[in-house]
Design a protein around this motif. Structure first.
Motif, PDB file in Angstrom:
ATOM      1  N   CYS A 128      -5.260  -4.482  -5.871  1.00  0.00           N
ATOM      2  CA  CYS A 128      -5.672  -4.531  -4.342  1.00  0.00           C
ATOM      3  C   CYS A 128      -4.601  -4.106  -3.556  1.00  0.00           C
ATOM      4  O   CYS A 128      -3.414  -4.200  -3.693  1.00  0.00           O
TER       5      CYS A 128
ATOM      6  N   GLU B 205     -11.810   2.369  -5.028  1.00  0.00           N
ATOM      7  CA  GLU B 205     -11.505   1.812  -3.810  1.00  0.00           C
ATOM      8  C   GLU B 205      -9.915   1.475  -3.549  1.00  0.00           C
ATOM      9  O   GLU B 205      -9.461   0.895  -4.744  1.00  0.00           O
TER      10      GLU B 205
ATOM     11  N   THR C  36     -12.082  -5.938   1.294  1.00  0.00           N
ATOM     12  CA  THR C  36     -13.004  -4.917   1.671  1.00  0.00           C
ATOM     13  C   THR C  36     -14.092  -5.531   2.884  1.00  0.00           C
ATOM     14  O   THR C  36     -14.509  -4.600   3.502  1.00  0.00           O
TER      15      THR C  36
END
Length: 324
Positions: A42, A58, A65
């Motif tokens: 992340c 992503e 998110t």
């Protein structure tokens, strides 16, 4: 919370660990609910110590998110406060994933979080009202400061107040909105909790002006304010009980009445689950009292409160099958 091991060495590791004692990095994979030694990190891994794997394609993980707004991290203790608050959010989301909330199998709407701080750098504290509205959840990260949170707990006369508790309560409101569209939910809800269409603002004003004793029907004083708050408090306490029971058995502890290899999140018999959770709470309360500490769970489950929890458990644990 379940126990985890390092895939590389097999040692016990914990939910928020970034590295194992053996030196290898750790990444939590939320879909598998397991630790890995590699993966696409992340983007918040270094900023707020988020150890989750990013959503494929992503930059952020499944939890980060969901946060649409975060406080200015260069102001005061905001970075540390956001780190603590986001850790609590990840913990609660991981718990709920056991019942397939916000997993790949769940095609429903996701919550959106506004993570706000009272310290905006202006020199004047921003007033923040935590709450939920149409899928958006406001969280005051300032309460990740333990001293501030305890002061407010005493001021409000609450038995329990925590960041995990805030997330469970506000997410319960979100879960209500998801469940309310399912066939039969409201018809079963109203005889137990009351008419949720009653004027909410008027009910809260009355609650703060004339707070009621929870008696045998409500888990907390705040639950008496309105059916929506009764639901949110009931669900939050159900989640507390399932999770501390899951933590108990995952730690390898046992006691009379707890089956071998018991899995609380897999138990479809809410009566059985609540009986075991209550026994675990009483045992740990006794241990805490031996150290002159506060009870783990200082609440009483009356028959009517149990009925509310059983209703909530039935719907929340099987929402996929019920079309919510």
């Amino acid at each position: 919370m379940q126990s985890f091991t390092c895939p590389d060495c097999g040692n016990r590791v914990y939910f928020d660990n970034m590295f194992c004692a053996c030196g290898v990095p750790l990444f939590y994979e939320p879909e598998a609910r397991a630790m890995q030694n590699d993966g696409q990190a992340c983007a918040n891994r270094e900023t707020i110590q988020c150890n989750w794997i990013a959503v494929p394609g992503e930059p952020l993980c499944r939890s980060c998110t969901m946060s649409d707004t975060v406080p200015a991290l260069h102001v005061g203790d905001n970075q540390q406060l956001l780190e603590r608050a986001e850790r609590a959010k990840r913990w609660v989301l991981a718990n709920l994933s056991n019942w397939n909330w916000f997993t790949d199998a769940d095609r429903g709407m996701r919550p959106r979080f506004q993570m706000l701080s009272e310290n905006t750098g202006s020199g004047r504290a921003q007033q923040i009202m935590m709450g939920h509205d149409n899928g958006e959840i406001v969280i005051n990260v300032t309460e990740a400061d333990e001293l501030i949170r305890i002061q407010r707990q005493h001021k409000l006369g609450e038995q329990y107040r925590s960041m995990v508790g805030h997330f469970r309560h506000e997410l319960a409101h979100f879960l209500f909105d998801r469940l309310a569209v399912a066939s039969g939910f409201l018809d079963e809800f109203r005889p137990i909790f009351g008419d949720e269409t009653a004027d909410y603002n008027a009910a809260l004003q009355e609650h703060y002006a004339n707070p009621k004793n929870p008696g045998d029907e409500f888990i907390t004083t705040y639950a008496t304010a309105h059916p929506h708050e009764d639901w949110a408090e009931t669900v939050a306490h159900l989640l507390h009980m399932v999770d501390f029971t899951d933590s108990f058995v995952s730690a390898g502890l046992s006691m009379t009445g707890v089956p071998d290899k018991y899995r609380p999140y897999a138990d479809t018999d809410a009566d059985h689950l609540l009986n075991i959770a209550a026994d675990v709470a009483i045992a740990i309360n006794d241990i805490n009292r031996a150290l002159d500490n506060s009870d783990l769970y200082p609440f009483v489950l009356t028959p009517f409160i149990r009925e509310k929890m059983k209703f909530a458990h039935g719907w929340i644990s099987s929402h996929i099958e019920r079309g919510a």
